[in-house]
Design a protein around this motif. Structure first.
Motif, PDB file in Angstrom:
ATOM      1  N   ALA A   1      -4.730   4.067  -0.396  1.00 61.44           N
ATOM      2  CA  ALA A   1      -5.752   4.568   0.254  1.00 61.44           C
ATOM      3  C   ALA A   1      -5.561   3.537   1.710  1.00 61.44           C
ATOM      4  O   ALA A   1      -5.258   2.396   1.855  1.00 61.44           O
ATOM      5  N   SER A   2      -6.378   4.340   2.974  1.00 57.08           N
ATOM      6  CA  SER A   2      -6.680   4.135   3.857  1.00 57.08           C
ATOM      7  C   SER A   2      -7.415   3.089   4.007  1.00 57.08           C
ATOM      8  O   SER A   2      -8.480   2.837   2.784  1.00 57.08           O
TER       9      SER A   2
ATOM     10  N   SER B   1      -2.223  13.010   4.969  1.00 59.44           N
ATOM     11  CA  SER B   1      -2.742  12.115   5.116  1.00 59.44           C
ATOM     12  C   SER B   1      -4.103  12.185   5.552  1.00 59.44           C
ATOM     13  O   SER B   1      -4.301  13.269   6.272  1.00 59.44           O
TER      14      SER B   1
ATOM     15  N   GLU C   1      -0.783  10.982   0.805  1.00 52.89           N
ATOM     16  CA  GLU C   1      -0.814  11.180  -0.365  1.00 52.89           C
ATOM     17  C   GLU C   1       1.001  12.242  -0.996  1.00 52.89           C
ATOM     18  O   GLU C   1       1.079  12.664   0.558  1.00 52.89           O
TER      19      GLU C   1
ATOM     20  N   PRO D   1      -2.296  10.539  -5.354  1.00 57.18           N
ATOM     21  CA  PRO D   1      -2.233   9.497  -4.111  1.00 57.18           C
ATOM     22  C   PRO D   1      -1.213   7.982  -4.529  1.00 57.18           C
ATOM     23  O   PRO D   1      -0.530   8.122  -4.782  1.00 57.18           O
TER      24      PRO D   1
ATOM     25  N   LYS E   1      -6.563   8.881   3.000  1.00 59.87           N
ATOM     26  CA  LYS E   1      -4.873   8.386   2.026  1.00 59.87           C
ATOM     27  C   LYS E   1      -4.320   9.054   2.283  1.00 59.87           C
ATOM     28  O   LYS E   1      -4.104  10.250   2.663  1.00 59.87           O
TER      29      LYS E   1
END
Length: 195
Positions: free
Chosen positions: A27-28, A8, A13, A24, A11
């Motif tokens: 996403a943050s 992390s 992964e 991925p 994002k």
């Protein structure tokens, strides 16, 4: 988590062990970093972000903000570390307090200088929390030293530069097989007998 390596930053992964490639997952939001991760069960992971705590379901790929059941909610910011104690309770160390979570990852209480009267600790800027083999809880801070915390007695003993530590900025803590505490700090690695 489930024999899978997750990585992390901005994002989350998943590392594909066959292709050695990152996949991925999520996403943050708002470009906020994911600072900490803890597996709750086979499908749910806790994600500590710069602002708040989320759960991530690895089966459905759903990211969800955890619920805050506190009477006067305090939001966790900069969630640096999650820790599961021997009694099964889950804790989150953050810049706004030490948060107690239920088994679903929802916030049920907070400890720190801004918490309710029964949960007051001298500071709120926590970077890590750890339970040693004797059941004592150790809490590290960003600039306020190390605390030995007895939650049942509601006491916290502080250790800092004046007690022989080379710095008051301590970021992580673990215990080795000889029951010695090891701490990561701005001045490198520190060792201390857990007394």
């Amino acid at each position: 988590h489930n024999k899978t390596l997750y990585i992390s930053n901005y994002k989350l992964e998943e590392l594909d062990s066959k292709s050695n490639q990152l996949k991925p997952l999520v996403a943050s939001n708002s470009g906020r970093q994911i600072l900490s991760v803890l597996s709750l069960n086979d499908s749910i992971m806790l994600l500590g972000k710069m602002e708040d705590i989320f759960t991530y379901n690895t089966n459905s790929n759903v990211l969800k903000l955890v619920k805050n059941y506190m009477t006067k909610p305090i939001s966790p910011n900069m969630v640096y570390h999650f820790f599961k104690r021997f009694d099964g309770t889950i804790w989150a160390a953050s810049e706004t307090g030490l948060f107690l979570l239920n088994k679903q990852g929802d916030i049920i209480d907070c400890y720190g200088e801004n918490a309710n009267a029964k949960n007051v600790l001298p500071v709120s800027n926590f970077t890590d929390v750890f339970e040693d083999a004797k059941g004592m809880v150790w809490v590290t801070t960003n600039g306020y030293g190390l605390y030995k915390w007895d939650r049942k007695k509601n006491t916290a003993i502080r250790f800092g530069i004046e007690d022989g530590l080379p710095t008051n900025a301590i970021y992580s803590i673990l215990e080795d097989n000889e029951k010695k505490l090891w701490m990561g700090s701005e001045n490198g690695l520190i060792d201390r007998k857990s007394t």
